[in-house]
Every structure is written in structure tokens, then in C-alpha cells.
Motif scaffolding. Structure first.
Motif, PDB file in Angstrom:
ATOM      1  N   GLN A   4       2.347 -57.729  65.212  1.00 24.08           N
ATOM      2  CA  GLN A   4       2.800 -58.732  66.178  1.00 24.08           C
ATOM      3  C   GLN A   4       3.337 -58.067  67.448  1.00 24.08           C
ATOM      4  O   GLN A   4       2.988 -58.424  68.552  1.00 24.08           O
ATOM      5  N   LYS A   5       4.179 -57.059  67.245  1.00 21.28           N
ATOM      6  CA  LYS A   5       4.760 -56.374  68.399  1.00 21.28           C
ATOM      7  C   LYS A   5       3.766 -55.371  68.995  1.00 21.28           C
ATOM      8  O   LYS A   5       3.807 -55.085  70.169  1.00 21.28           O
ATOM      9  N   GLY A   6       2.930 -54.806  68.154  1.00 18.78           N
ATOM     10  CA  GLY A   6       1.996 -53.777  68.614  1.00 18.78           C
ATOM     11  C   GLY A   6       2.593 -52.385  68.555  1.00 18.78           C
ATOM     12  O   GLY A   6       1.941 -51.408  68.879  1.00 18.78           O
ATOM     13  N   TRP A   7       3.838 -52.253  68.133  1.00 20.46           N
ATOM     14  CA  TRP A   7       4.487 -50.950  67.977  1.00 20.46           C
ATOM     15  C   TRP A   7       5.494 -51.043  66.837  1.00 20.46           C
ATOM     16  O   TRP A   7       5.784 -52.148  66.355  1.00 20.46           O
ATOM     17  N   GLY A   8       6.023 -49.922  66.413  1.00 22.50           N
ATOM     18  CA  GLY A   8       7.005 -49.928  65.327  1.00 22.50           C
ATOM     19  C   GLY A   8       6.358 -50.207  63.973  1.00 22.50           C
ATOM     20  O   GLY A   8       5.147 -50.422  63.868  1.00 22.50           O
ATOM     21  N   VAL A   9       7.209 -50.200  62.951  1.00 23.62           N
ATOM     22  CA  VAL A   9       6.717 -50.368  61.575  1.00 23.62           C
ATOM     23  C   VAL A   9       6.934 -51.831  61.148  1.00 23.62           C
ATOM     24  O   VAL A   9       7.930 -52.447  61.530  1.00 23.62           O
ATOM     25  N   GLN A  10       6.001 -52.333  60.353  1.00 22.25           N
ATOM     26  CA  GLN A  10       6.116 -53.729  59.920  1.00 22.25           C
ATOM     27  C   GLN A  10       7.327 -53.931  58.987  1.00 22.25           C
ATOM     28  O   GLN A  10       7.801 -52.985  58.368  1.00 22.25           O
ATOM     29  N   ASN A  11       7.782 -55.152  58.897  1.00 20.43           N
ATOM     30  CA  ASN A  11       8.945 -55.516  58.052  1.00 20.43           C
ATOM     31  C   ASN A  11      10.142 -54.597  58.305  1.00 20.43           C
ATOM     32  O   ASN A  11      10.754 -54.082  57.385  1.00 20.43           O
ATOM     33  N   GLU A  12      10.430 -54.399  59.567  1.00 22.14           N
ATOM     34  CA  GLU A  12      11.465 -53.444  59.965  1.00 22.14           C
ATOM     35  C   GLU A  12      12.863 -54.076  59.909  1.00 22.14           C
ATOM     36  O   GLU A  12      13.018 -55.302  59.994  1.00 22.14           O
ATOM     37  N   THR A  13      13.878 -53.241  59.733  1.00 23.34           N
ATOM     38  CA  THR A  13      15.277 -53.685  59.865  1.00 23.34           C
ATOM     39  C   THR A  13      15.934 -52.759  60.899  1.00 23.34           C
ATOM     40  O   THR A  13      15.386 -51.700  61.206  1.00 23.34           O
ATOM     41  N   PHE A  14      17.058 -53.152  61.428  1.00 23.64           N
ATOM     42  CA  PHE A  14      17.665 -52.379  62.518  1.00 23.64           C
ATOM     43  C   PHE A  14      19.129 -52.037  62.197  1.00 23.64           C
ATOM     44  O   PHE A  14      19.974 -52.046  63.067  1.00 23.64           O
ATOM     45  N   ASN A  15      19.395 -51.739  60.932  1.00 27.70           N
ATOM     46  CA  ASN A  15      20.777 -51.469  60.515  1.00 27.70           C
ATOM     47  C   ASN A  15      21.337 -50.195  61.128  1.00 27.70           C
ATOM     48  O   ASN A  15      22.461 -50.172  61.617  1.00 27.70           O
ATOM     49  N   CYS A  16      20.541 -49.143  61.081  1.00 30.51           N
ATOM     50  CA  CYS A  16      21.019 -47.855  61.602  1.00 30.51           C
ATOM     51  C   CYS A  16      21.337 -47.984  63.093  1.00 30.51           C
ATOM     52  O   CYS A  16      22.384 -47.531  63.557  1.00 30.51           O
ATOM     53  N   LEU A  17      20.437 -48.641  63.825  1.00 33.20           N
ATOM     54  CA  LEU A  17      20.617 -48.800  65.271  1.00 33.20           C
ATOM     55  C   LEU A  17      21.920 -49.555  65.589  1.00 33.20           C
ATOM     56  O   LEU A  17      22.621 -49.225  66.553  1.00 33.20           O
ATOM     57  N   SER A  18      22.244 -50.539  64.759  1.00 31.73           N
ATOM     58  CA  SER A  18      23.442 -51.339  65.049  1.00 31.73           C
ATOM     59  C   SER A  18      24.698 -50.456  65.015  1.00 31.73           C
ATOM     60  O   SER A  18      25.657 -50.709  65.730  1.00 31.73           O
ATOM     61  N   ILE A  19      24.695 -49.448  64.175  1.00 28.45           N
ATOM     62  CA  ILE A  19      25.849 -48.527  64.140  1.00 28.45           C
ATOM     63  C   ILE A  19      25.713 -47.493  65.263  1.00 28.45           C
ATOM     64  O   ILE A  19      26.686 -47.196  65.967  1.00 28.45           O
ATOM     65  N   LEU A  20      24.483 -46.968  65.454  1.00 28.08           N
ATOM     66  CA  LEU A  20      24.269 -45.967  66.517  1.00 28.08           C
ATOM     67  C   LEU A  20      24.739 -46.494  67.870  1.00 28.08           C
ATOM     68  O   LEU A  20      25.300 -45.755  68.676  1.00 28.08           O
ATOM     69  N   GLN A  21      24.497 -47.777  68.082  1.00 29.44           N
ATOM     70  CA  GLN A  21      24.852 -48.350  69.395  1.00 29.44           C
ATOM     71  C   GLN A  21      26.368 -48.421  69.614  1.00 29.44           C
ATOM     72  O   GLN A  21      26.826 -48.598  70.731  1.00 29.44           O
ATOM     73  N   ASN A  22      27.135 -48.272  68.537  1.00 32.47           N
ATOM     74  CA  ASN A  22      28.590 -48.153  68.717  1.00 32.47           C
ATOM     75  C   ASN A  22      28.969 -46.781  69.244  1.00 32.47           C
ATOM     76  O   ASN A  22      29.999 -46.609  69.873  1.00 32.47           O
ATOM     77  N   TYR A  23      28.131 -45.808  68.912  1.00 35.17           N
ATOM     78  CA  TYR A  23      28.460 -44.425  69.265  1.00 35.17           C
ATOM     79  C   TYR A  23      27.941 -44.009  70.633  1.00 35.17           C
ATOM     80  O   TYR A  23      28.430 -43.080  71.235  1.00 35.17           O
ATOM     81  N   TYR A  24      26.864 -44.640  71.055  1.00 35.50           N
ATOM     82  CA  TYR A  24      26.220 -44.256  72.320  1.00 35.50           C
ATOM     83  C   TYR A  24      26.337 -45.401  73.319  1.00 35.50           C
ATOM     84  O   TYR A  24      26.413 -46.563  72.937  1.00 35.50           O
ATOM     85  N   ASP A  25      26.254 -45.037  74.605  1.00 34.34           N
ATOM     86  CA  ASP A  25      26.399 -46.045  75.657  1.00 34.34           C
ATOM     87  C   ASP A  25      25.150 -46.898  75.880  1.00 34.34           C
ATOM     88  O   ASP A  25      25.256 -48.034  76.279  1.00 34.34           O
ATOM     89  N   PHE A  26      23.980 -46.311  75.633  1.00 34.94           N
ATOM     90  CA  PHE A  26      22.779 -47.074  76.001  1.00 34.94           C
ATOM     91  C   PHE A  26      22.283 -47.928  74.835  1.00 34.94           C
ATOM     92  O   PHE A  26      22.408 -47.556  73.673  1.00 34.94           O
ATOM     93  N   LYS A  27      21.704 -49.070  75.187  1.00 31.99           N
ATOM     94  CA  LYS A  27      21.290 -50.020  74.142  1.00 31.99           C
ATOM     95  C   LYS A  27      19.877 -50.523  74.391  1.00 31.99           C
ATOM     96  O   LYS A  27      19.490 -51.553  73.882  1.00 31.99           O
ATOM     97  N   TRP A  28      19.124 -49.808  75.208  1.00 31.12           N
ATOM     98  CA  TRP A  28      17.856 -50.404  75.634  1.00 31.12           C
ATOM     99  C   TRP A  28      16.635 -49.994  74.826  1.00 31.12           C
ATOM    100  O   TRP A  28      15.585 -50.578  74.999  1.00 31.12           O
TER     101      TRP A  28
END
Ligand code: GDP
Length: 311
Positions: free
Chosen positions: A66-90
Motif C-alpha cells: 500500500q505504501k510502496g516502502w517499508g515492511v508489511q504489517n509494521e508497528t512503530f513501537n521503537c520509533l515512539s521511544i526513539l523520538q523522545n531521545y532525538y529532536d527530529f520526527k520526520w
């Protein structure tokens, strides 16, 4: 000597759609795919290769279609914590996708080069085609805009291609060596296929590496490109804006002129068939076909058409 394999030059999303079709009409082990690495970026201390990853996930049959990139049936748990540590979220990175970047970065730190890492990842994911990063050295695409100079991914993802593009810089391209076997593959391939990819920042970087354009010129009668521009617009992405900034005509004719020294055959969309004779005047055999790959059937049909082009 001509072999049975096809050499494919590829960017990301547009290329992946076409390659999915190609791998269903040609034995994937006969596909050698040279992929743009000038969009590669380091984020969160990890090495990310957007185009290579899209093609890898596509051929491993795990891409999020659907997106054309990334892995199917993906979750974003790690990113949600990483974004607390780093300034960029894009930049979105799913948990499964992150696993690839962790593994790749680990291999880098152990001394593997890009080609070796791609070979290991392909083997682990059961990919039979050879996926070849265009160079083991660093080339980085920077977009010079009216606000600031930024990495291509920042322009594309963070700023959604909105800033006005003044110029494009391919840092390191004049010094970077292409992967050494690309020359043997160009001369030995049955056909060389240029995917419907961004001609400037995906294909332009591969053919801009020292020696590649000259090698393609020598075999141009077996080089076939598919236009990523239909009715004067991109299907997706900023190819039109980047072509405009380089003073190119935004049409399949503009793409043909950009490739004219290196291609003998060009496939344009049926909707642009009125421009066929203009392109043929450049000495390029031109074919009209339905090139919108919005289903697996259409991907296969386009791939079969390219396979059948008589060289
Ligand atoms: P990116 O790295 O995600 O920009 O992907 P690519 O380098 O592969 O290029 C995207 C290009 O592919 C754009 O110029 C699109 O117009 C083109 N493209 C995407 N989907 C299609 C399609 O279905 N048909 C054709 N002809 N071009 C496509």
C-alpha cells in the motif's frame, strides 16, 4: 560475450513496482539490479538505504504494497521511544525495518562494504536476484532550495518537496568508483533496463558515476528505458520539479533527451503516443504501452513487453 542475465538500473518506489513484474516474467536469478545509494542516510546512528531497502523488501515479498516502502504489517513501537531521545520526527522507521538497519550497521562496523552487506541480506531473505548498491563509496544528493541546502530525504519526506529547488548537488560523485563489476555486467547483459525511476536523483546518480555513461553508450542498442513521466507529470515524487530546475522539458520527450546518448529503446505511456515521432527523431526506437503499474497484472504485462522488445 552475451549472457542470459538482464541488468536493471533502479531507484525506489517506481522501480520496485516494475521489478516485481520483471521477477515474475524472468527467473529472478537472471536479474542483476544496480540501485541508487545517493539517498542513503544515517539516522539514530543507523545506516539506512531507502532505495535498496524498497527493492529488497519487494523481492523478499515483505514490502508494504500500500505504501510502496517499508515492511508489511509494521508497528512503530521503537520509533515512539526513539523520538523522545532525538529532536527530529520526520523519518518513519517501523520496528521490522529497523531490524534491517541494525543488522546493516552492525556489518558495517565489522568491516563489510555495501555490496557485501547487500549480498548477506539478500541471502538471509531468500532473494535470488543480485542487488548491487551503485558504489561502495559515499555519494550524497543535496537539494539546494530557496530556504536551505538539505539532504534529499529531508527535502522529500520532511518538507514534502515543497521548497523551491534552485540546484542539485551530488556530493562525492566525481570521485566515487562504481561497483567494479558494473562494467562487466553492462557489456555482458542480454539487455540493460532503466526502470521508471526518478531520472535525476535515482538513475542520474548511477549513470553519473565515472565511466558508467561511456560504458552504456557502447551498448545503447540493448538499453531500454521506461518513462517515469506521463502526460507531463510524475506518477509520484519530485522528478518534475527536479527536471524543471535543471532546465529539462517535463515530459517523456524531456526524459528521452536526458537519456538519448545511452538508450536505443524507450517505452512511453499510451497517453503520450502523440510524442512518439518526436522521440524517434532522436534516434531512439519508441514504443507506446500502458505503463501505469497499479496492479500486479499490469506490472507483469509491462515487464513482459520490455522482455519482448527486439534489440
Ligand atoms: P523514489 O526513490 O521513491 O522517487 O522512486 P524512483 O526513483 O523509483 O522514482 C519514482 C518515479 O517513478 C517517479 O518519477 C514516478 O513518476 C515513477 N513511477 C512511479 N510509479 C510509476 C508507474 O506506475 N508507471 C510509471 N511509468 N512511472 C512510475
Amino acid at each position: 560475450m552475451t549472457n542470459n542475465y538482464y541488468l536493471v538500473l533502479a531507484g525506489g518506489v517506481g522501480a520496485a513496482k516494475f521489478i516485481e513484474g520483471l521477477a515474475s516474467v524472468i527467473d529472478p536469478s537472471f536479474l542483476k539490479i544496480v540501485i541508487n545509494t545517493a539517498d542513503d542516510i544515517e539516522l539514530y546512528g543507523l545506516r539506512i538505504c531507502p532505495d535498496l531497502d524498497i527493492i529488497t523488501y519487494t523481492l523478499a515479498n515483505i514490502v508494504d504494497k500500500q505504501k510502496g516502502w517499508g515492511v508489511q504489517n509494521e508497528t512503530f513501537n521503537c520509533l515512539s521511544i526513539l523520538q523522545n531521545y532525538y529532536d527530529f520526527k520526520w523519518f518513519n522507521l517501523g520496528d521490522k525495518d529497523l531490524a534491517t538497519h541494525i543488522f546493516r550497521t552492525d556489518l558495517y562496523q565489522k568491516g563489510y562494504n555495501k555490496t557485501e552487506i547487500s549480498a548477506v541480506i539478500c541471502e538471509k531473505l531468500g532473494i535470488k536476484s543480485e542487488l548491487i548498491p551503485m558504489s561502495n563509496e559515499e555519494v550524497q544528493t543535496f537539494i539546494i532550495t530557496d530556504s536551505k541546502t538539505m539532504h534529499f530525504e529531508e527535502y522529500y519526506i520532511r518538507y514534502q518537496c515543497e521548497p523551491k529547488v534552485l540546484d542539485i548537488k551530488f556530493q562525492g560523485i566525481d570521485e566515487a568508483k562504481p561497483v567494479s563489476h558494473i562494467f562487466e555486467y553492462i557489456s555482458g547483459a542480454k539487455k540493460v533496463i532503466i526502470c521508471p525511476s526518478n531520472p535525476i536523483v535515482s538513475i542520474g546518480t548511477i549513470i553519473g558515476l565515472p565511466g558508467v555513461k561511456d560504458a552504456l553508450k557502447k551498448v545503447k542498442q540493448k538499453v531500454i528505458a521506461i518513462s517515469p513521466i506521463i502526460e507531463g507529470a510524475t506518477v509520484k515524487g519530485p522528478a518534475d520539479k527536479l527536471m524543471k530546475c535543471l532546465g529539462l522539458e517535463i515530459s517523456c520527450v524531456g526524459v528521452a533527451k536526458y537519456y538519448k546518448e545511452i538508450i536505443g529503446h524507450f517505452i512511453i505511456d499510451n497517453k503520450d503516443c502523440k510524442l512518439k515521432s518526436e522521440i524517434e527523431k532522436l534516434g531512439i526506437r519508441t514504443y507506446c504501452y500502458d505503463t501505469i503499474m497499479d496492479s500486479i497484472g499490469k506490472k507483469k504485462e509491462l515487464a513482459q513487453f520490455v522482455k519482448d522488445v527486439k534489440i
